[in-house]
Design a protein around this motif. Sequence first.
Motif, PDB file in Angstrom:
ATOM      1  N   VAL A 224      30.988  32.957  32.444  1.00  0.00           N
ATOM      2  CA  VAL A 224      32.157  33.919  33.678  1.00  0.00           C
ATOM      3  C   VAL A 224      31.038  35.382  33.475  1.00  0.00           C
ATOM      4  CG1 VAL A 224      34.128  35.509  33.675  1.00  0.00           C
ATOM      5  CG2 VAL A 224      33.989  33.085  32.830  1.00  0.00           C
ATOM      6  N   ARG A 225      30.360  35.620  31.750  1.00  0.00           N
ATOM      7  CA  ARG A 225      29.565  36.534  31.992  1.00  0.00           C
ATOM      8  C   ARG A 225      28.358  36.395  32.595  1.00  0.00           C
ATOM      9  NH1 ARG A 225      29.599  39.768  27.490  1.00  0.00           N
ATOM     10  NH2 ARG A 225      27.467  42.069  28.206  1.00  0.00           N
ATOM     11  N   GLN A 226      28.064  34.875  32.694  1.00  0.00           N
ATOM     12  CA  GLN A 226      26.196  35.342  33.324  1.00  0.00           C
ATOM     13  C   GLN A 226      26.746  34.972  34.658  1.00  0.00           C
ATOM     14  OE1 GLN A 226      23.775  35.129  32.833  1.00  0.00           O
ATOM     15  NE2 GLN A 226      23.697  35.467  30.476  1.00  0.00           N
ATOM     16  N   ALA A 227      27.642  35.311  35.603  1.00  0.00           N
ATOM     17  CA  ALA A 227      28.165  34.474  36.695  1.00  0.00           C
ATOM     18  C   ALA A 227      28.081  36.087  37.131  1.00  0.00           C
ATOM     19  CB  ALA A 227      29.297  33.964  37.164  1.00  0.00           C
ATOM     20  N   ILE A 228      28.375  37.224  36.644  1.00  0.00           N
ATOM     21  CA  ILE A 228      29.189  38.872  36.698  1.00  0.00           C
ATOM     22  C   ILE A 228      27.644  39.229  36.051  1.00  0.00           C
ATOM     23  CG2 ILE A 228      29.767  40.964  35.551  1.00  0.00           C
ATOM     24  CD1 ILE A 228      32.052  39.240  34.328  1.00  0.00           C
ATOM     25  N   VAL A 229      26.896  39.425  35.788  1.00  0.00           N
ATOM     26  CA  VAL A 229      25.513  39.150  35.871  1.00  0.00           C
ATOM     27  C   VAL A 229      24.880  39.239  36.433  1.00  0.00           C
ATOM     28  CG1 VAL A 229      22.972  39.348  34.462  1.00  0.00           C
ATOM     29  CG2 VAL A 229      24.860  40.123  32.886  1.00  0.00           C
ATOM     30  N   ARG A 230      24.809  37.542  37.760  1.00  0.00           N
ATOM     31  CA  ARG A 230      24.490  37.477  38.558  1.00  0.00           C
ATOM     32  C   ARG A 230      24.253  38.032  39.806  1.00  0.00           C
ATOM     33  NH1 ARG A 230      26.585  32.838  38.519  1.00  0.00           N
ATOM     34  NH2 ARG A 230      27.533  32.490  40.151  1.00  0.00           N
ATOM     35  N   GLY A 235      23.687  43.026  43.794  1.00  0.00           N
ATOM     36  CA  GLY A 235      24.128  44.284  44.141  1.00  0.00           C
ATOM     37  C   GLY A 235      26.065  44.267  44.790  1.00  0.00           C
ATOM     38  N   MET A 236      26.526  43.224  44.073  1.00  0.00           N
ATOM     39  CA  MET A 236      27.544  43.455  44.992  1.00  0.00           C
ATOM     40  C   MET A 236      28.630  44.302  44.141  1.00  0.00           C
ATOM     41  SD  MET A 236      28.797  39.363  45.230  1.00  0.00           S
ATOM     42  CE  MET A 236      30.368  39.201  45.853  1.00  0.00           C
ATOM     43  N   THR A 237      30.424  44.581  44.987  1.00  0.00           N
ATOM     44  CA  THR A 237      30.837  45.491  44.291  1.00  0.00           C
ATOM     45  C   THR A 237      31.647  45.250  43.450  1.00  0.00           C
ATOM     46  OG1 THR A 237      32.779  45.515  45.709  1.00  0.00           O
ATOM     47  CG2 THR A 237      31.271  47.503  46.301  1.00  0.00           C
ATOM     48  N   ASP A 238      32.503  46.353  42.526  1.00  0.00           N
ATOM     49  CA  ASP A 238      33.447  45.477  40.915  1.00  0.00           C
ATOM     50  C   ASP A 238      34.623  45.043  41.869  1.00  0.00           C
ATOM     51  OD1 ASP A 238      31.364  46.897  39.883  1.00  0.00           O
ATOM     52  OD2 ASP A 238      33.056  48.613  39.293  1.00  0.00           O
ATOM     53  N   ALA A 242      35.032  40.437  41.390  1.00  0.00           N
ATOM     54  CA  ALA A 242      36.623  40.248  40.734  1.00  0.00           C
ATOM     55  C   ALA A 242      36.918  39.250  41.834  1.00  0.00           C
ATOM     56  CB  ALA A 242      37.000  41.768  40.234  1.00  0.00           C
ATOM     57  N   SER A 243      36.878  39.300  42.631  1.00  0.00           N
ATOM     58  CA  SER A 243      37.369  38.311  44.146  1.00  0.00           C
ATOM     59  C   SER A 243      37.067  36.962  43.987  1.00  0.00           C
ATOM     60  CB  SER A 243      37.552  39.156  45.034  1.00  0.00           C
ATOM     61  OG  SER A 243      38.058  38.259  46.227  1.00  0.00           O
ATOM     62  N   ARG A 244      35.301  36.931  43.244  1.00  0.00           N
ATOM     63  CA  ARG A 244      34.944  35.969  43.693  1.00  0.00           C
ATOM     64  C   ARG A 244      35.104  35.115  42.435  1.00  0.00           C
ATOM     65  NH1 ARG A 244      29.247  34.867  45.704  1.00  0.00           N
ATOM     66  NH2 ARG A 244      28.317  32.926  45.161  1.00  0.00           N
ATOM     67  N   LEU A 245      35.537  35.508  41.298  1.00  0.00           N
ATOM     68  CA  LEU A 245      35.383  35.024  40.049  1.00  0.00           C
ATOM     69  C   LEU A 245      36.588  35.052  39.291  1.00  0.00           C
ATOM     70  CD1 LEU A 245      32.582  36.643  38.323  1.00  0.00           C
ATOM     71  CD2 LEU A 245      32.719  34.694  39.904  1.00  0.00           C
ATOM     72  N   ARG A 254      35.590  46.031  32.704  1.00  0.00           N
ATOM     73  CA  ARG A 254      35.102  46.197  31.255  1.00  0.00           C
ATOM     74  C   ARG A 254      34.037  45.426  31.034  1.00  0.00           C
ATOM     75  NH1 ARG A 254      40.044  44.420  29.964  1.00  0.00           N
ATOM     76  NH2 ARG A 254      39.232  42.085  29.432  1.00  0.00           N
ATOM     77  N   HIS A 255      33.790  43.693  31.261  1.00  0.00           N
ATOM     78  CA  HIS A 255      32.561  43.213  31.555  1.00  0.00           C
ATOM     79  C   HIS A 255      30.971  44.133  32.039  1.00  0.00           C
ATOM     80  CE1 HIS A 255      34.488  39.890  29.913  1.00  0.00           C
ATOM     81  NE2 HIS A 255      35.628  39.318  31.194  1.00  0.00           N
ATOM     82  N   ILE A 256      31.197  44.519  33.303  1.00  0.00           N
ATOM     83  CA  ILE A 256      30.243  45.077  33.441  1.00  0.00           C
ATOM     84  C   ILE A 256      30.046  46.500  32.457  1.00  0.00           C
ATOM     85  CG2 ILE A 256      29.354  47.114  35.246  1.00  0.00           C
ATOM     86  CD1 ILE A 256      30.847  45.265  37.460  1.00  0.00           C
ATOM     87  N   ALA A 257      30.528  47.331  31.954  1.00  0.00           N
ATOM     88  CA  ALA A 257      30.667  48.621  31.527  1.00  0.00           C
ATOM     89  C   ALA A 257      29.866  47.623  29.530  1.00  0.00           C
ATOM     90  CB  ALA A 257      32.170  49.038  31.356  1.00  0.00           C
ATOM     91  N   ASP A 258      30.119  46.514  29.503  1.00  0.00           N
ATOM     92  CA  ASP A 258      29.671  46.072  28.452  1.00  0.00           C
ATOM     93  C   ASP A 258      28.140  45.700  28.185  1.00  0.00           C
ATOM     94  OD1 ASP A 258      31.993  45.940  27.212  1.00  0.00           O
ATOM     95  OD2 ASP A 258      32.359  43.998  27.289  1.00  0.00           O
ATOM     96  N   VAL A 259      27.705  45.565  29.806  1.00  0.00           N
ATOM     97  CA  VAL A 259      26.870  44.867  30.493  1.00  0.00           C
ATOM     98  C   VAL A 259      25.692  46.355  30.029  1.00  0.00           C
ATOM     99  CG1 VAL A 259      25.625  44.163  32.245  1.00  0.00           C
ATOM    100  CG2 VAL A 259      26.968  42.389  31.414  1.00  0.00           C
ATOM    101  N   MET A 260      25.960  47.500  31.220  1.00  0.00           N
ATOM    102  CA  MET A 260      25.242  48.222  31.089  1.00  0.00           C
ATOM    103  C   MET A 260      25.528  49.053  29.874  1.00  0.00           C
ATOM    104  SD  MET A 260      27.654  50.207  33.980  1.00  0.00           S
ATOM    105  CE  MET A 260      26.569  52.171  34.169  1.00  0.00           C
TER     106      MET A 260
END
Length: 287
Positions: A224-230, A235-238, A242-245, A254-260
Amino acid sequence: MRELIGLGLLRGGPGDELRAVAPEEAVAGVVGPLDRDIRTRRALAERKRESIMAFLPVFQSSQYSRERESRFEVLEDLGQVREVITDLAARSRTEILTAQPGGGRDEGSLREAEPRDREVLDRGVRMRVLYQHTARFSSCTAAHIDHMLELGAQVRTLDDHFSRLLVFDAETAVISLAANPLGAVVVREPHTVAFIVETYERLWLSADPCTGAPAARAGVAGDVRQAIVRLLVEGMTDASIASRLGMSVRTCRRHIADVMEELGAQSRFQAGYLLASPPSGTDDAHA
């Protein structure tokens, strides 16, 4: 006093005197007739069901049935969709394929589906269910998955989005309507159903089996984390991610904040740039 008399625990004796009655005797006198009435009604209901279902072969071979079961049937109402699914499940003989995107499912839908799924599996019909990875992190959905596995179903999950659908005996498919999430299209055209089954099989082969083991859950969390990164790099919005996953926007952020934080990025744009850039020293290594 009246309640005790009603329960049969007090009984009138000689001279209108009340005497205590043993609970087991009271149960036999009060509950016994109710049990007999319930058994009689159940037997009557079963006889009625058998009498009605005896006409099923006649109905299925009738002209009305052939007209009713057209190759493509659009249902706009959720009640109609559930009726059709219940009917197709009751008539299924070999296998039911299910794809349920969107992460965790609501408890009402799970309660509605549980007895139908149990009856199907008890008849020996195979069942394969496909969820998104995020369904594993919903407590009620995870409990439902464990129950389905115990009953003999196969369950797998994917990180990316897919369409909602069911296929019964590789003959009839029920797919969701894009413009109406409460509606569905019933497809009986053989070539179209075959294409839907082939698409499902490809998704199934790339999905991860649900086993209930902690290591498996940790593995899909990484996916899931790798999918968010991809998707962040794309350039997809938050909200779109979220909708796609199949997760909430809050969880996605929260996941994006951790990656940043791991990247030391000050913005989503910078994070996307850093993720898309080749690692430092890569060009030197090929010089």
